[in-house]
Design a protein around this motif. Structure first.
Motif, short mmCIF file in Angstrom:
data_model
loop_
_atom_site.label_atom_id
_atom_site.label_comp_id
_atom_site.label_asym_id
_atom_site.label_seq_id
_atom_site.Cartn_x
_atom_site.Cartn_y
_atom_site.Cartn_z
N ASN A 78 -6.30 7.85 -1.79
CA ASN A 78 -6.65 9.43 -1.87
C ASN A 78 -5.19 10.29 -1.72
OD1 ASN A 78 -9.29 8.86 -3.04
ND2 ASN A 78 -10.18 9.03 -0.77
N ASP A 79 -4.40 9.73 -0.90
CA ASP A 79 -3.51 10.47 -0.47
C ASP A 79 -2.30 10.68 -1.63
OD1 ASP A 79 -3.14 8.10 0.26
OD2 ASP A 79 -1.68 8.38 1.81
N ILE A 80 -2.45 9.88 -2.64
CA ILE A 80 -1.34 9.61 -3.80
C ILE A 80 -2.12 10.36 -5.06
CG2 ILE A 80 0.13 8.44 -5.16
CD1 ILE A 80 0.75 6.99 -2.36
N VAL A 81 -1.79 11.44 -5.64
CA VAL A 81 -2.39 11.74 -6.87
C VAL A 81 -1.45 11.46 -7.91
CG1 VAL A 81 -3.31 13.73 -8.04
CG2 VAL A 81 -3.84 13.63 -5.34
N ILE A 82 -1.82 10.75 -9.01
CA ILE A 82 -1.00 10.78 -10.11
C ILE A 82 -1.61 11.45 -11.33
CG2 ILE A 82 -0.11 9.04 -11.87
CD1 ILE A 82 -0.42 6.78 -9.70
N ALA A 99 -1.77 11.16 -19.93
CA ALA A 99 -3.26 11.25 -19.24
C ALA A 99 -3.28 9.95 -18.41
CB ALA A 99 -3.96 10.94 -20.41
N VAL A 100 -4.35 10.38 -17.37
CA VAL A 100 -4.76 9.40 -16.45
C VAL A 100 -6.30 9.18 -16.42
CG1 VAL A 100 -4.74 8.92 -13.93
CG2 VAL A 100 -2.82 10.35 -15.10
N LEU A 112 -3.03 4.57 -17.11
CA LEU A 112 -2.18 5.68 -17.50
C LEU A 112 -1.75 5.60 -18.88
CD1 LEU A 112 0.36 5.32 -14.23
CD2 LEU A 112 -1.75 6.64 -14.51
N ALA A 113 -2.02 6.45 -19.60
CA ALA A 113 -1.58 6.67 -21.07
C ALA A 113 -0.18 7.13 -20.97
CB ALA A 113 -2.47 7.50 -22.13
N CYS A 114 0.99 6.46 -21.65
CA CYS A 114 2.31 7.02 -21.54
C CYS A 114 3.15 6.85 -22.85
CB CYS A 114 2.95 5.93 -20.52
SG CYS A 114 2.31 5.76 -18.97
#
Length: 122
Positions: A78-82, A99-100, A112-114
């Motif tokens: 929860n402390d890392i937001v992508i 998009a995530v 992750l759409a990249c």
């Protein structure tokens, strides 16, 4: 064997990636210097957008419609937001996250759409 959207075979996470977020500093003239700050280094699976995992996560998502690759990572906590706008670096290849998807909102893996970018032309 049935399809489990939350399960990822550990052997498929064979790519060592770094996820970076944009950060900017101002120089003495006040110009913004854009830099990328590492947020997370982890193992990932990198697949084509023609895969069934991509269709499952991003079916009908307009933000992901131009994506060229799907990057799957374990949920980082929860402390890392992508979020969209970050970039994924794998070796000499750089991708922009468009998009995530927190798969099934279960906090077990992220899709992750990249879009692959050519950093030599930037």
């Amino acid at each position: 064997m049935s399809f489990d959207a939350l399960y990822t075979q550990p052997g498929l996470l064979r790519h060592q990636i770094t996820i970076q977020e944009p950060s900017g500093t101002r120089d003495s003239a006040g110009q913004l210097n854009a830099t990328w700050t590492p947020v997370l280094s982890t193992r990932a699976s990198i697949e084509s957008t023609s895969s069934s995992a991509f269709r499952f996560s991003f079916q009908g998502n307009a933000l992901a419609s131009n994506a060229t690759d799907l990057v799957i990572v374990r949920y980082p906590g929860n402390d890392i937001v992508i979020k969209p706008g970050m970039q994924v670096v794998y070796g000499d290849t750089t991708y922009t996250v468009t998009a995530v998807d927190d798969v099934m909102r279960r906090h077990r893996k992220l899709a992750l759409a990249c879009i692959g970018i050519d950093v030599s032309s930037v």
